[in-house]
Design a protein around this motif. Structure first.
Motif, short mmCIF file in Angstrom:
data_model
loop_
_atom_site.label_atom_id
_atom_site.label_comp_id
_atom_site.label_asym_id
_atom_site.label_seq_id
_atom_site.Cartn_x
_atom_site.Cartn_y
_atom_site.Cartn_z
N VAL A 120 -40.24 -31.75 -0.06
CA VAL A 120 -39.31 -30.49 -0.48
C VAL A 120 -38.09 -30.80 -0.34
CG1 VAL A 120 -38.61 -28.12 -0.21
CG2 VAL A 120 -41.18 -28.67 -0.26
N GLU A 121 -37.48 -31.31 0.67
CA GLU A 121 -36.05 -31.77 1.03
C GLU A 121 -36.02 -32.66 -0.01
OE1 GLU A 121 -33.23 -33.29 4.73
OE2 GLU A 121 -35.34 -33.06 5.02
N LYS A 122 -36.76 -33.60 -0.24
CA LYS A 122 -36.07 -34.87 -1.20
C LYS A 122 -35.84 -34.13 -2.66
CE LYS A 122 -37.65 -39.24 -3.05
NZ LYS A 122 -38.62 -40.39 -2.85
N ARG A 137 -32.94 -31.87 -2.98
CA ARG A 137 -31.57 -32.53 -3.19
C ARG A 137 -31.54 -33.46 -4.36
NH1 ARG A 137 -28.93 -32.73 1.59
NH2 ARG A 137 -29.91 -32.54 3.37
N GLU A 138 -32.53 -33.99 -5.24
CA GLU A 138 -32.46 -34.75 -6.27
C GLU A 138 -32.22 -33.58 -7.38
OE1 GLU A 138 -32.28 -37.69 -8.98
OE2 GLU A 138 -32.39 -37.77 -6.81
N LEU A 139 -32.99 -32.39 -7.52
CA LEU A 139 -32.80 -31.52 -8.57
C LEU A 139 -31.54 -30.82 -8.33
CD1 LEU A 139 -36.32 -30.05 -8.59
CD2 LEU A 139 -35.48 -31.64 -10.21
N ALA A 140 -30.98 -30.75 -7.21
CA ALA A 140 -29.87 -30.21 -7.03
C ALA A 140 -28.50 -30.85 -7.61
CB ALA A 140 -29.50 -29.77 -5.45
N TYR A 199 -38.71 -24.91 -5.97
CA TYR A 199 -38.22 -24.95 -4.62
C TYR A 199 -38.87 -23.88 -3.77
CZ TYR A 199 -35.24 -25.21 -0.31
OH TYR A 199 -34.99 -25.25 0.72
N LEU A 200 -38.96 -22.57 -4.25
CA LEU A 200 -39.47 -21.62 -3.34
C LEU A 200 -40.84 -21.69 -3.27
CD1 LEU A 200 -37.14 -18.61 -4.68
CD2 LEU A 200 -37.05 -19.76 -2.37
#
Length: 735
Positions: A136-138, A141-144, A177-178
């Motif tokens: 999820v963290e990966k 960050r990519e989608l953000a 994400y949620l």
């Protein structure tokens, strides 16, 4: 705290933006969404660290469980091998017991294995949560980066369609994400707890299986106790047979260890006093030579200890003999009445000097004793007896448990119960006196004039051994009074302990079984079994099952018949604590009659001290009056004390050489006597042509005295057998 948005608010805002994009205010909420993501990221990082620690702990628990199972399996394998060995050696009962215990251990290992095997269930969820959170963290960050959660500057020329497209992409990314965060929470919370519930169910099953197995193991242990008792009795019987056979074979094959026959005369030029250093050899396993400062003065050898604050050992040379070493000219032995000391000098000349001084000092002590006996009727013997009594008292104080009061634990008790063999403080001794002499007879170790007979039981019982019987069923040590307790509390406890014997573990045996136990305890000289029978209110004066000479013999009669220098304490305990010291056999003989008939002088002393009636007649109408005229009411007895003195602090182990016991009073009496007929105490084998060989019990006639250690005479039944013999091997016979 930055403003955040909840999942329900996010869903509502997105639906409003979707239905009316032109009037939507979602753009103003995007900062709150970013803040929510940052906070969720921090929470996930914290959870990940905690889960990593849980995973590490679970792995360590699993590894230790596997090691425990492996050790138990090795233990079980060893028991099975021991079982096979016992079966091979003709011990089927013992072998079967080991085999059954191995089976029970296997039953206990099996649930342990099942418990350890559940380790995968407790760590699987933790692994999934960690992997999912990293994923999820990966993705976050990519989608953000792609869709503006980490925003770059936006040009003012973007049209409304592009803004709406960006909002939709942001909303989609935030929604995904949620969803991932929701999955993580589920696995971290509910799924993990469900797996932990399964794990603790395994714990519960493990404990239930162990309880079931333990219950069956308890039943088997109770059965096995009876079997092992019979096996032990059989082995004890075999030991008795072997000991009897050994004693039968020993006189012809194994010489007895006694005092050295060759006591050399010292060179007079060295005098009777000397001081210096010698090496003393310990008798334990280490066999170390220890340098000690030694001095000879006033007929005593003083041996200093390595620790300066320890008192030195003082040996009365009157009862010692010096034996030069045959193998090493620098070594010599000093044999006292209870052990053998091995010494090493710096050279041969030094060794000769020490041997001469010790021999000369002993000769001087003998001369003083003889002169004192002729002038003052044995004053030297009284002094020696006082030294012996003082040495016994010091040894008693060092026995286990005797550094504290037997009843309240107060330090340094100074009062002795002569019929129970225990030490008490002055406060508890007053309560003992109130109970009466039929329960406890109190004497002061320092204020009263004690004889060796008063110390017999104290030297063989002690506070620790006595309390193991009289306080066996004491529920808690806190129930016992302390040195600060009030007298009322002390008195209640002491009365319950001695008069009511509330704390004794009772055997619930029949009267016949107790009577048989009384006979066996007397035969085997088992003082603690006698105390246990006494505490169970067994009648010590009752007739025994079997007799040796006459029907109706009691334990007291048996103790007289078996009495020697090692078992007088058994007779003393029975005489002081039985209800009838004058019990008679079918022929009317009391224990005092037996003592006279068998010439047991020390037994007579102890029975007279216990107030035995001297006017009772047997069937031969012979009263004890003649006994009373022949034997004074002495309080000293000849006994094998085996004193430890101060040597227990000298790092030496127990000595191995068993030497004959010759007390100071006996030696002085032997030298001062005018009787010329003596009886052999030990076997004696001549080493030279001019020496006399004889056996224990033979009567010898003394013709002359070469010196204080060697006499000249012959065997009464064999007048032709003449020669020298050591005076310490015989005792005088009254005419």
């Amino acid at each position: 705290m930055p403003e955040c948005v909840s999942v329900s608010d996010f869903v509502q805002e997105v639906q409003e933006d979707w239905s009316s994009p032109t009037t939507s205010s979602f753009t103003s909420k995007m900062m709150s969404c970013r803040n929510t993501v940052y906070l969720l990221e921090e929470a996930l990082d914290s959870d990940r660290l905690v889960l990593q620690k849980m995973k590490k702990a679970a792995k360590a628990k699993y590894t230790s469980g596997q090691d425990h199972v492996a050790h138990l399996e090795q233990y079980i394998n060893s028991m099975e091998k021991l079982s096979v060995n016992c079966h091979s050696n003709g011990e089927p009962e013992v072998g079967s017991a080991f085999y059954r215990l191995a089976d029970f251990s296997k039953e206990l290992v099996s649930p342990m294995k099942n418990l350890v095997s559940r380790r995968h269930d407790t760590t699987e969820v933790k692994d999934k949560v960690c992997v999912c959170s990293k994923q999820v963290e990966k993705e976050k960050r990519e989608l953000a980066r792609q869709y503006g959660m980490v925003r770059t500057e936006v040009s003012g020329g973007e049209i409304a369609e592009e803004l709406e497209k960006e909002r939709r992409s942001f909303q989609l990314t935030m929604c995904e994400y949620l969803i991932k965060v929701n999955e993580i929470k589920t696995k971290r919370g509910v799924d993990l707890l469900q797996n932990l519930i399964k794990h603790y169910h395994s714990h519960n099953n493990f404990l239930q299986e162990c309880v079931s197995t333990t219950h069956r193991l308890k039943q088997y242990m109770e059965e096995m106790n009876g079997v092992l008792t019979m096996v032990k009795q059989r082995q004890e019987e075999e030991k008795k047979q072997l000991c009897a056979l050994r004693d039968q074979l020993r006189p012809d094959s194994v010489p007895k260890q006694v005092y050295n026959m060759h006591q050399l005369l010292g060179d007079k030029q060295y005098g009777t006093e000397r001081a210096g250093f010698l090496y003393k050899k310990s008798d334990g396993l280490r066999k170390m030579w220890q340098k000690r400062k030694c001095s000879v003065h006033d007929c005593y050898l003083t041996i200093a200890h390595a620790t300066p604050n320890k008192p030195p050992t003082r040996l009365n040379l009157l009862t010692c003999q010096v034996k030069p070493s045959v193998e090493d000219k620098k070594c010599f032995d000093l044999i006292s009445h209870n052990r053998t000391y091995h010494f090493l000098a710096e050279d041969e000349a030094e060794c000769v000097a020490w041997i001469s001084v010790l021999s000369n000092s002993k000769q001087e002590a003998l001369s003083v004793a003889l002169d004192g006996g002729r002038r003052g009727g044995g004053g030297g013997g009284e002094s020696s007896m006082e030294d012996l009594t003082r040495a016994i008292t010091d040894d008693i104080r060092r026995m286990p448990g005797n550094n504290n009061c037997c009843d309240c634990g107060a330090p340094d008790p100074g009062w002795l119960s002569t019929n129970l063999g225990i030490l008490t403080c002055i406060e508890c001794s007053g309560i003992h006196r109130e109970m009466g002499v039929h329960v406890s007879r109190i004497q002061s170790l320092s204020l009263d004039s004690l004889g060796t007979s008063d110390l017999l039981l104290a030297r063989n019982i002690g506070n620790s051994g006595f309390n193991e019987i009289l306080e066996a069923n004491l529920l808690s040590p806190s129930l016992k009074p302390s040195q600060h307790s009030h007298m009322a509390e002390r008195k209640d406890f002491i009365l319950s302990k001695y008069q009511d014997v509330h704390f004794v573990r009772r055997s619930h045996s029949s009267v016949a079984a107790l009577r048989l136990g009384l006979q066996e305890a007397t035969k085997s000289c088992d003082i603690y079994s006698l105390i246990h029978l006494y505490a169970q209110r067994t009648e010590l004066s009752q007739p025994l099952h079997t007799h040796i000479q006459e029907k109706g013999e009691t334990a007291l009669h048996l103790a007289v018949l078996l009495a020697d220098r090692t078992s007088l304490h058994i007779l003393d305990f029975l005489a002081q604590n039985c209800s009838n010291v004058d019990a008679q056999t079918s022929a009317g003989n009391t224990a005092l009659h037996y003592s006279c008939l068998h010439n047991k002088t020390d037994c007579v002393k102890l029975l007279l001290r216990a107030r035995a009636n001297i006017h009772i007649s047997n069937t031969d109408t012979q009263p004890h009056t003649h006994t009373h005229t022949r034997f004074d009411h002495h309080v000293h007895v000849e006994y094998e004390w085996r004193l430890r003195h101060d040597d227990i602090y000298d790092s030496d182990d127990d000595f191995e050489d068993k030497v004959a016991v010759v007390t100071d009073s006996f030696l002085i009496y032997l030298l001062c006597t005018t009787s010329r007929r003596v009886q052999a105490l030990y076997d004696c084998q001549a080493d030279h042509h001019d020496e006399l060989s004889f056996s224990e019990g033979q009567v010898l006639v003394v013709l002359g005295q070469e010196d204080s250690d060697w006499w000249h005479g012959y065997i009464e039944d064999e007048p032709d057998q003449r020669g020298l013999f050591p005076s310490s091997f015989v005792q005088p016979l009254s005419d």
